[in-house]
Scaffold this active site. Structure first.
Site, PDB file in Angstrom:
ATOM      1  N   ASP A 159      87.671 -51.792  44.451  1.00  0.00           N
ATOM      2  CA  ASP A 159      88.410 -52.865  43.796  1.00  0.00           C
ATOM      3  C   ASP A 159      88.124 -52.775  42.300  1.00  0.00           C
ATOM      4  OD1 ASP A 159      90.055 -55.176  43.829  1.00  0.00           O
ATOM      5  OD2 ASP A 159      88.307 -56.494  43.817  1.00  0.00           O
ATOM      6  N   PRO A 205      81.337 -59.402  41.464  1.00  0.00           N
ATOM      7  CA  PRO A 205      80.070 -60.053  41.769  1.00  0.00           C
ATOM      8  C   PRO A 205      79.578 -59.891  43.215  1.00  0.00           C
ATOM      9  CG  PRO A 205      81.827 -61.685  41.718  1.00  0.00           C
ATOM     10  CD  PRO A 205      82.447 -60.372  41.328  1.00  0.00           C
ATOM     11  N   GLY A 206      80.418 -59.290  44.096  1.00  0.00           N
ATOM     12  CA  GLY A 206      79.896 -58.981  45.427  1.00  0.00           C
ATOM     13  C   GLY A 206      80.677 -59.541  46.607  1.00  0.00           C
ATOM     14  N   ALA A 207      81.867 -60.077  46.351  1.00  0.00           N
ATOM     15  CA  ALA A 207      82.630 -60.711  47.442  1.00  0.00           C
ATOM     16  C   ALA A 207      83.116 -59.699  48.486  1.00  0.00           C
ATOM     17  CB  ALA A 207      83.808 -61.497  46.874  1.00  0.00           C
ATOM     18  N   TRP A 208      83.608 -58.541  48.033  1.00  0.00           N
ATOM     19  CA  TRP A 208      84.045 -57.520  49.011  1.00  0.00           C
ATOM     20  C   TRP A 208      82.846 -57.040  49.836  1.00  0.00           C
ATOM     21  CZ3 TRP A 208      88.472 -53.522  48.203  1.00  0.00           C
ATOM     22  CH2 TRP A 208      89.667 -54.200  47.883  1.00  0.00           C
ATOM     23  N   ASP A 237      77.591 -46.110  37.188  1.00  0.00           N
ATOM     24  CA  ASP A 237      78.993 -45.749  36.976  1.00  0.00           C
ATOM     25  C   ASP A 237      79.455 -44.911  38.171  1.00  0.00           C
ATOM     26  OD1 ASP A 237      81.417 -44.657  36.205  1.00  0.00           O
ATOM     27  OD2 ASP A 237      80.741 -44.160  34.167  1.00  0.00           O
ATOM     28  N   ASP A 249      78.172 -51.060  40.814  1.00  0.00           N
ATOM     29  CA  ASP A 249      78.930 -51.591  39.670  1.00  0.00           C
ATOM     30  C   ASP A 249      78.226 -51.255  38.366  1.00  0.00           C
ATOM     31  OD1 ASP A 249      81.365 -53.922  39.694  1.00  0.00           O
ATOM     32  OD2 ASP A 249      80.335 -53.617  37.781  1.00  0.00           O
ATOM     33  N   LYS A 305      92.244 -50.032  44.706  1.00  0.00           N
ATOM     34  CA  LYS A 305      93.151 -50.808  43.857  1.00  0.00           C
ATOM     35  C   LYS A 305      93.681 -49.934  42.718  1.00  0.00           C
ATOM     36  CE  LYS A 305      91.536 -54.153  40.963  1.00  0.00           C
ATOM     37  NZ  LYS A 305      91.034 -55.533  40.928  1.00  0.00           N
TER      38      LYS A 305
HETATM   39  N1  SAM Z   1      85.578 -56.560  44.571  1.00  0.00           N
HETATM   40  C1  SAM Z   1      84.720 -57.359  43.683  1.00  0.00           C
HETATM   41  C2  SAM Z   1      84.343 -58.612  44.415  1.00  0.00           C
HETATM   42  O1  SAM Z   1      85.020 -58.935  45.398  1.00  0.00           O
HETATM   43  O2  SAM Z   1      83.374 -59.278  44.029  1.00  0.00           O
HETATM   44  C3  SAM Z   1      85.430 -57.629  42.364  1.00  0.00           C
HETATM   45  C4  SAM Z   1      85.578 -56.378  41.527  1.00  0.00           C
HETATM   46  S1  SAM Z   1      86.117 -56.630  39.858  1.00  0.00           S
HETATM   47  C5  SAM Z   1      87.820 -56.955  40.064  1.00  0.00           C
HETATM   48  C6  SAM Z   1      86.094 -54.992  39.184  1.00  0.00           C
HETATM   49  C7  SAM Z   1      84.709 -54.428  38.902  1.00  0.00           C
HETATM   50  O3  SAM Z   1      84.813 -53.016  38.657  1.00  0.00           O
HETATM   51  C8  SAM Z   1      84.030 -55.017  37.679  1.00  0.00           C
HETATM   52  O4  SAM Z   1      82.866 -55.706  38.067  1.00  0.00           O
HETATM   53  C9  SAM Z   1      83.691 -53.787  36.824  1.00  0.00           C
HETATM   54  O5  SAM Z   1      82.423 -53.870  36.188  1.00  0.00           O
HETATM   55  C10 SAM Z   1      83.695 -52.674  37.851  1.00  0.00           C
HETATM   56  N2  SAM Z   1      83.836 -51.311  37.296  1.00  0.00           N
HETATM   57  C11 SAM Z   1      84.715 -50.881  36.367  1.00  0.00           C
HETATM   58  N3  SAM Z   1      84.510 -49.592  36.091  1.00  0.00           N
HETATM   59  C12 SAM Z   1      83.487 -49.168  36.879  1.00  0.00           C
HETATM   60  C13 SAM Z   1      82.805 -47.925  37.036  1.00  0.00           C
HETATM   61  N4  SAM Z   1      83.161 -46.836  36.329  1.00  0.00           N
HETATM   62  N5  SAM Z   1      81.770 -47.862  37.914  1.00  0.00           N
HETATM   63  C14 SAM Z   1      81.409 -48.964  38.624  1.00  0.00           C
HETATM   64  N6  SAM Z   1      82.029 -50.152  38.517  1.00  0.00           N
HETATM   65  C15 SAM Z   1      83.041 -50.269  37.653  1.00  0.00           C
END
Ligand code: SAM
Length: 192
Positions: free
Chosen positions: A104, A33-36, A79, A62, A144
């Site tokens: 992440d 959701p945008g924390a990083w 993507d 995302d 990650k």
């Molecule tokens: N770092 C984020 C934060 O602090 O708010 C949390 C990230 S969350 C653990 C993982 C995210 O990776 C998800 O929102 C997911 O939709 C995204 N994701 C997965 N595959 C992806 C892709 N191929 N392209 C873009 N985002 C992707």
């Protein structure tokens, strides 16, 4: 306040390793959701909060929709493994270059540990294609992954194009999770 507790992982990593500096350009992969992105925004001074310091850039990507954040440019519904997204980033970045790529990202876990591990490693490997297009020589990547048999393959690929590769387990990351981070620094463009 942060949009998600994951912020504390990046704060911890950056406090220790000093990756984010005012003025740098950062691409945040899997940003919802945008924390990083909130952490990166503060640390690179992307909103110009401190007028004495250089102003950086943060672009978050995302598959999901991300609510707007002042000073950050979000590519929702994109993507990061898609070359069309890479082209978009080249356009948006100052001089078409990033100093830091953060990831992440994670696939939706199926519950099958080996399958999820393999899927995430393959997603991380595509970050090397992205790096080749946008990452400055000397730049850094934080990504990650879920530990498993293919982690060494990712580590080897990272080691072939980065001068230094470390494995990090932030304290803010749950102890019982297989989640780890690679911190790769001193990027050198691959020799073809
Ligand atoms: N770092 C984020 C934060 O602090 O708010 C949390 C990230 S969350 C653990 C993982 C995210 O990776 C998800 O929102 C997911 O939709 C995204 N994701 C997965 N595959 C992806 C892709 N191929 N392209 C873009 N985002 C992707």
């Amino acid at each position: 306040s942060f949009r998600c507790r994951s912020a504390f992982k990046l704060l911890e990593i950056d406090d220790k390793h000093k990756i984010l500096q005012p003025g740098l350009s950062v691409v945040d992969c899997g940003a919802a959701p945008g924390a990083w992105s909130q952490v990166a925004l503060q640390r690179v001074n992307a909103a110009g909060a401190d007028p004495e310091l250089r102003r950086g850039t943060v672009i978050g990507i995302d598959l999901l929709n991300i609510a707007p954040l002042d000073g950050v440019q979000f590519l929702s519904n994109h993507d990061i493994t898609d070359p069309a997204t890479h082209a978009r980033l080249l356009d948006l970045l100052p001089n078409g270059e990033a100093h830091v790529i953060l990831s992440d990202m994670a696939p939706n876990a199926s519950g099958y540990k080996d399958m999820d591990h393999e899927k995430l490693i393959n997603m991380c490997l595509t970050l090397l294609d992205l790096a080749e297009k946008i990452l400055q020589p000397g730049g850094a990547l934080v990504c990650k992954y879920w530990d498993g048999i293919l982690a060494h393959k990712l580590q080897e690929k990272l080691s072939s194009v980065f001068g230094s590769v470390k494995i990090l387990k932030p304290k803010a990351s749950r102890k019982d999770s297989a989640e780890l981070y690679f911190l790769a620094r001193m990027y050198k463009k691959p020799i073809k």
